[in-house]
Design an enzyme around this catalytic site. Structure first.
Site, PDB file in Angstrom:
ATOM      1  N   ASP A  10     -26.204 -21.018  -7.858  1.00 12.78           N
ATOM      2  CA  ASP A  10     -26.186 -22.473  -7.622  1.00 12.78           C
ATOM      3  C   ASP A  10     -25.045 -23.106  -8.431  1.00 12.78           C
ATOM      4  O   ASP A  10     -25.283 -23.930  -9.296  1.00 12.78           O
ATOM      5  CB  ASP A  10     -27.544 -23.096  -7.989  1.00 12.78           C
ATOM      6  CG  ASP A  10     -27.896 -22.965  -9.460  1.00 12.78           C
ATOM      7  OD1 ASP A  10     -27.374 -22.046 -10.128  1.00 12.78           O
ATOM      8  OD2 ASP A  10     -28.680 -23.796  -9.965  1.00 12.78           O
ATOM      9  N   ASP A  15     -22.589 -20.218 -13.447  1.00 13.48           N
ATOM     10  CA  ASP A  15     -22.622 -19.397 -12.224  1.00 13.48           C
ATOM     11  C   ASP A  15     -21.191 -19.031 -11.813  1.00 13.48           C
ATOM     12  O   ASP A  15     -20.923 -17.898 -11.397  1.00 13.48           O
ATOM     13  CB  ASP A  15     -23.237 -20.178 -11.057  1.00 13.48           C
ATOM     14  CG  ASP A  15     -24.636 -20.661 -11.329  1.00 13.48           C
ATOM     15  OD1 ASP A  15     -25.594 -20.039 -10.876  1.00 13.48           O
ATOM     16  OD2 ASP A  15     -24.772 -21.696 -12.021  1.00 13.48           O
ATOM     17  N   ASN A  39     -28.644 -26.546  -9.568  1.00 13.87           N
ATOM     18  CA  ASN A  39     -27.813 -27.392 -10.423  1.00 13.87           C
ATOM     19  C   ASN A  39     -27.351 -28.652  -9.693  1.00 13.87           C
ATOM     20  O   ASN A  39     -27.172 -29.700 -10.290  1.00 13.87           O
ATOM     21  CB  ASN A  39     -26.583 -26.630 -10.902  1.00 13.87           C
ATOM     22  CG  ASN A  39     -26.923 -25.647 -12.000  1.00 13.87           C
ATOM     23  OD1 ASN A  39     -27.813 -25.903 -12.809  1.00 13.87           O
ATOM     24  ND2 ASN A  39     -26.236 -24.528 -12.024  1.00 13.87           N
ATOM     25  N   THR A 124     -28.811 -16.208 -10.197  1.00 16.98           N
ATOM     26  CA  THR A 124     -28.443 -17.060 -11.340  1.00 16.98           C
ATOM     27  C   THR A 124     -28.814 -18.523 -11.106  1.00 16.98           C
ATOM     28  O   THR A 124     -28.320 -19.412 -11.799  1.00 16.98           O
ATOM     29  CB  THR A 124     -26.933 -16.947 -11.668  1.00 16.98           C
ATOM     30  OG1 THR A 124     -26.185 -17.367 -10.515  1.00 16.98           O
ATOM     31  CG2 THR A 124     -26.550 -15.538 -12.044  1.00 16.98           C
ATOM     32  N   PHE A 166     -34.654 -24.155 -16.997  1.00 16.52           N
ATOM     33  CA  PHE A 166     -34.322 -24.910 -15.785  1.00 16.52           C
ATOM     34  C   PHE A 166     -34.537 -24.129 -14.484  1.00 16.52           C
ATOM     35  O   PHE A 166     -35.153 -24.643 -13.532  1.00 16.52           O
ATOM     36  CB  PHE A 166     -32.869 -25.402 -15.859  1.00 16.52           C
ATOM     37  CG  PHE A 166     -32.423 -26.149 -14.622  1.00 16.52           C
ATOM     38  CD1 PHE A 166     -32.823 -27.457 -14.402  1.00 16.52           C
ATOM     39  CD2 PHE A 166     -31.626 -25.532 -13.665  1.00 16.52           C
ATOM     40  CE1 PHE A 166     -32.439 -28.146 -13.253  1.00 16.52           C
ATOM     41  CE2 PHE A 166     -31.237 -26.209 -12.515  1.00 16.52           C
ATOM     42  CZ  PHE A 166     -31.639 -27.519 -12.311  1.00 16.52           C
ATOM     43  N   ASN A 167     -34.008 -22.902 -14.367  1.00 14.72           N
ATOM     44  CA  ASN A 167     -34.082 -22.186 -13.078  1.00 14.72           C
ATOM     45  C   ASN A 167     -35.525 -21.978 -12.635  1.00 14.72           C
ATOM     46  O   ASN A 167     -35.846 -22.089 -11.447  1.00 14.72           O
ATOM     47  CB  ASN A 167     -33.384 -20.817 -13.169  1.00 14.72           C
ATOM     48  CG  ASN A 167     -31.876 -20.944 -13.202  1.00 14.72           C
ATOM     49  OD1 ASN A 167     -31.317 -21.964 -12.793  1.00 14.72           O
ATOM     50  ND2 ASN A 167     -31.215 -19.911 -13.705  1.00 14.72           N
ATOM     51  N   HIS A 241     -25.099 -18.871 -19.966  1.00 12.82           N
ATOM     52  CA  HIS A 241     -26.329 -18.226 -19.473  1.00 12.82           C
ATOM     53  C   HIS A 241     -26.046 -17.168 -18.398  1.00 12.82           C
ATOM     54  O   HIS A 241     -26.347 -15.991 -18.564  1.00 12.82           O
ATOM     55  CB  HIS A 241     -27.266 -19.273 -18.859  1.00 12.82           C
ATOM     56  CG  HIS A 241     -27.559 -20.455 -19.711  1.00 12.82           C
ATOM     57  ND1 HIS A 241     -28.455 -20.421 -20.745  1.00 12.82           N
ATOM     58  CD2 HIS A 241     -27.077 -21.730 -19.688  1.00 12.82           C
ATOM     59  CE1 HIS A 241     -28.538 -21.622 -21.313  1.00 12.82           C
ATOM     60  NE2 HIS A 241     -27.705 -22.427 -20.684  1.00 12.82           N
ATOM     61  N   ASP A 242     -25.538 -17.633 -17.268  1.00 14.90           N
ATOM     62  CA  ASP A 242     -25.487 -16.766 -16.082  1.00 14.90           C
ATOM     63  C   ASP A 242     -24.575 -15.546 -16.241  1.00 14.90           C
ATOM     64  O   ASP A 242     -24.892 -14.471 -15.694  1.00 14.90           O
ATOM     65  CB  ASP A 242     -25.076 -17.584 -14.848  1.00 14.90           C
ATOM     66  CG  ASP A 242     -26.107 -18.660 -14.509  1.00 14.90           C
ATOM     67  OD1 ASP A 242     -27.269 -18.519 -14.930  1.00 14.90           O
ATOM     68  OD2 ASP A 242     -25.744 -19.632 -13.833  1.00 14.90           O
TER      69      ASP A 242
END
Ligand code: BDR
Ligand code: CA
Length: 312
Positions: A10, A15, A39, A124, A166-167, A241-242
């Site tokens: 996203d 990402d 996102n 992701t 969040f995800n 993160h991703d």
């Protein structure tokens, strides 16, 4: 042999960096990209994935758009983190190729059928597309997906609610389907991604990478870093993160991991979307997940810098 992957994402700044690591590294063969609502709205995340592949000159990689909303909840996006476009901070080229005339889950199915080898699904963003795929094509998934590597969740931390990442927050019901399906999982939770920070001086070093991809990421990372400057986080840089998912596939020795059962809370008023990680094996539920818990940050940053420089 390169590890074949499908990236469901996203984009999203991190990402976009995960996608770039996958394209840059010969250890990874990026077969297809699918996009989810997360996102930003689904039209924007699709456009961002296509703008990134145009920048990377990888218009040959097929892209399809997936879910318009989460399975049950209304869509909530994160413009405060990723901006109004979902990739604020750089002037990216408009897409110069066409989106596939099929849905994300159809592209995943086609890609798996066309490949004799097993393929890794990397997620992701929210897990909506992955859950839909497993519900519609369970046999194909069991036969052809060797593992699902995802960024999401946490052990005792949260970045959207006190204990919710969040995800998983965006689509907890989808995450519950994926985590309980039975395909081996690798999870990059906030516990590791908050250690995977890029520091301000390292972002300045990206500025010196003069190719178009380095220049774009200088803008993207500078924008992304600003949100994380709020002292409440206690960061000195910005958590990537991703990219942890792709870094793990390229070089798992960069990480310390532990294996356990991970499930998702979908009911609690305070905790809907919390990942429940049974690290002391209290439940007797099957070990379904390898959880990344620590990272060799200097090696991770070296991988990112080398990947960006590889476009010179
Ligand atoms: C996750 O949420 C999104 O904002 C990022 O792209 C990452 O996938 C971190 O919680
Ligand atoms: Ca993401």
């Amino acid at each position: 042999m390169a590890k074949k992957i499908i990236l469901d994402c996203d984009p999203g700044h991190d990402d976009a960096l995960a996608m770039t690591l996958a394209v840059a590294n010969p250890a990874i063969d990026l077969l297809a990209v699918t996009t989810s609502a997360g996102n930003q709205t689904p039209d924007k995340t699709l456009n961002n994935a296509m703008r990134m592949l145009t920048l990377l000159q990888r218009e040959d990689i097929p892209v399809a758009s997936g879910n318009q909303t989460p399975l049950v909840k209304p869509l909530e996006t994160a413009p405060e983190v990723h901006g109004e476009t979902g990739l604020d901070g750089a002037d990216l080229p408009d897409p110069d190729f066409a989106v596939q005339k099929m849905t994300a889950i159809e592209l995943i199915a086609k890609t798996l059928r066309e490949n004799d080898d097993q393929v890794t699904l990397v997620v992701t963003g929210p897990m909506t597309n992955a859950a839909l795929f497993l519900r519609v094509y369970p046999d194909l998934a069991r036969k052809k997906i060797d593992q699902i590597v995802f960024m999401g969740g946490a052990m005792g931390l949260g970045n959207w609610r006190p204990s919710v990442e969040f995800n998983i927050f965006v689509d907890p019901e989808a995450a519950k389907i994926v985590l309980n399906f039975g395909i081996p999982l690798v999870m990059a939770p906030l516990n590791v991604t908050h250690k995977a920070q890029i520091m301000k001086d390292e972002i300045e070093a990206v500025k010196e990478i003069k190719n178009p991809i380095g220049q774009a990421f200088y803008g993207l990372l500078s924008f992304f870093e600003q949100y994380h400057e709020n002292p409440k986080w206690g960061f000195t840089g910005a958590p990537l993160h991703d990219p942890c998912t792709i870094a793990w596939l390229i070089d798992p020795t960069m990480f310390k991991t532990d294996k356990m059962n991970v499930d998702v809370e979908t009911q609690g008023d305070l905790t809907r979307g919390e990942t429940v990680c049974d690290c002391y094996r209290l439940t007797g539920k099957p070990v379904n997940t390898e959880v990344l818990l620590d990272i060799d940050r200097p090696r991770f940053i070296r991988l990112i810098m080398d990947s960006l420089k590889s476009f010179d």
